[in-house]
Motif scaffolding. Structure first.
Motif, PDB file in Angstrom:
ATOM      1  N   GLU A  54       0.822  -1.204   0.000  1.00 35.24           N
ATOM      2  CA  GLU A  54       0.000   0.000   0.000  1.00 35.24           C
ATOM      3  C   GLU A  54       0.856   1.254   0.000  1.00 35.24           C
ATOM      4  OE1 GLU A  54      -2.530  -0.162   3.434  1.00 35.24           O
ATOM      5  OE2 GLU A  54      -0.866  -0.136   4.819  1.00 35.24           O
ATOM      6  N   VAL A  55       0.266   2.309  -0.497  1.00 38.24           N
ATOM      7  CA  VAL A  55       0.843   3.645  -0.407  1.00 38.24           C
ATOM      8  C   VAL A  55      -0.041   4.411   0.557  1.00 38.24           C
ATOM      9  CG1 VAL A  55       1.371   5.775  -1.645  1.00 38.24           C
ATOM     10  CG2 VAL A  55       1.700   3.580  -2.776  1.00 38.24           C
ATOM     11  N   ARG A  56       0.577   5.049   1.560  1.00 42.01           N
ATOM     12  CA  ARG A  56      -0.221   5.784   2.547  1.00 42.01           C
ATOM     13  C   ARG A  56       0.550   6.998   3.023  1.00 42.01           C
ATOM     14  NH1 ARG A  56       0.108   0.951   6.882  1.00 42.01           N
ATOM     15  NH2 ARG A  56       2.348   0.896   7.048  1.00 42.01           N
ATOM     16  N   GLU A  80      -1.297   5.046 -13.165  1.00 39.73           N
ATOM     17  CA  GLU A  80      -0.396   3.990 -13.627  1.00 39.73           C
ATOM     18  C   GLU A  80      -0.846   2.596 -13.205  1.00 39.73           C
ATOM     19  OE1 GLU A  80       2.103   4.549 -15.761  1.00 39.73           O
ATOM     20  OE2 GLU A  80       1.561   6.662 -15.725  1.00 39.73           O
ATOM     21  N   GLY A  81      -1.621   2.515 -12.127  1.00 39.61           N
ATOM     22  CA  GLY A  81      -2.079   1.213 -11.655  1.00 39.61           C
ATOM     23  C   GLY A  81      -3.230   0.694 -12.495  1.00 39.61           C
ATOM     24  N   MET A  82      -3.468  -0.597 -12.384  1.00 38.75           N
ATOM     25  CA  MET A  82      -4.557  -1.238 -13.119  1.00 38.75           C
ATOM     26  C   MET A  82      -5.716  -1.503 -12.168  1.00 38.75           C
ATOM     27  SD  MET A  82      -2.323  -3.925 -15.339  1.00 38.75           S
ATOM     28  CE  MET A  82      -3.726  -4.412 -16.352  1.00 38.75           C
ATOM     29  N   SER A  83      -6.921  -1.356 -12.657  1.00 36.73           N
ATOM     30  CA  SER A  83      -8.111  -1.633 -11.853  1.00 36.73           C
ATOM     31  C   SER A  83      -8.160  -3.108 -11.483  1.00 36.73           C
ATOM     32  CB  SER A  83      -9.374  -1.283 -12.628  1.00 36.73           C
ATOM     33  OG  SER A  83      -9.433   0.106 -12.854  1.00 36.73           O
ATOM     34  N   VAL A 103      -5.616  -0.835  -6.548  1.00 37.72           N
ATOM     35  CA  VAL A 103      -5.062  -0.939  -7.897  1.00 37.72           C
ATOM     36  C   VAL A 103      -3.939  -1.970  -7.848  1.00 37.72           C
ATOM     37  CG1 VAL A 103      -5.603   1.433  -8.583  1.00 37.72           C
ATOM     38  CG2 VAL A 103      -3.361   0.919  -7.605  1.00 37.72           C
ATOM     39  N   ALA A 104      -3.614  -2.522  -9.005  1.00 39.49           N
ATOM     40  CA  ALA A 104      -2.473  -3.424  -9.123  1.00 39.49           C
ATOM     41  C   ALA A 104      -1.440  -2.717  -9.984  1.00 39.49           C
ATOM     42  CB  ALA A 104      -2.887  -4.737  -9.773  1.00 39.49           C
TER      43      ALA A 104
END
Length: 132
Positions: A54-56, A80-83, A103-104
């Motif tokens: 995760e980004v937090r 940039e991430g994928m659903s 997101v992935a």
């Protein structure tokens, strides 16, 4: 891993004020909360998938520059991430709508989360795929 906006806090100030020896005696511990800081928790492999990272960030009250940094960072992550789509662990049916806050990253999605690949996971009963 701590992500540092050096236009808000210098690298020297970050190391002086926010980096300490790890309690184990091996390596370093980095602050994850403060002006100009965000945190990246890396994903890790599980037996039959990849566990989420995760980004937090926690923005100090009244800190507009850090708030702008975090907004920009999250915008990049979303762009940039994928659903990802929830997968029912019992029936393997895939949700019609993408998850809002997940997101992935493309490298994870290329190895995990495909129809014939191990799934992405956020827990024992929370499974996701990048293909609808």
């Amino acid at each position: 891993m701590t992500l540092v906006d050096t236009s808000i806090i210098s690298e020297n100030a970050f190391h002086r004020d926010y980096v300490v020896p790890h309690p184990s005696g091996r390596g370093w511990a980095y602050a994850i909360v403060g002006a100009g800081l965000a945190s990246l928790v890396r994903s890790r492999s599980e037996d039959d998938g990849v566990r989420n990272g995760e980004v937090r960030a926690s923005v100090p009250a009244g800190d507009g520059r850090t708030a702008d940094y975090v907004r920009e960072l999250m915008s990049v992550v979303r762009a940039e991430g994928m659903s990802v789509f929830a997968v029912d662990p019992r029936t393997k049916s895939i949700a019609r709508r993408a998850e809002r806050n997940f997101v992935a990253w493309p490298d994870a999605a290329s190895r995990f989360g495909g129809k014939d690949a191990p799934l992405l996971t956020n827990g024992p009963t929370a499974w996701f795929t990048v293909e609808r």
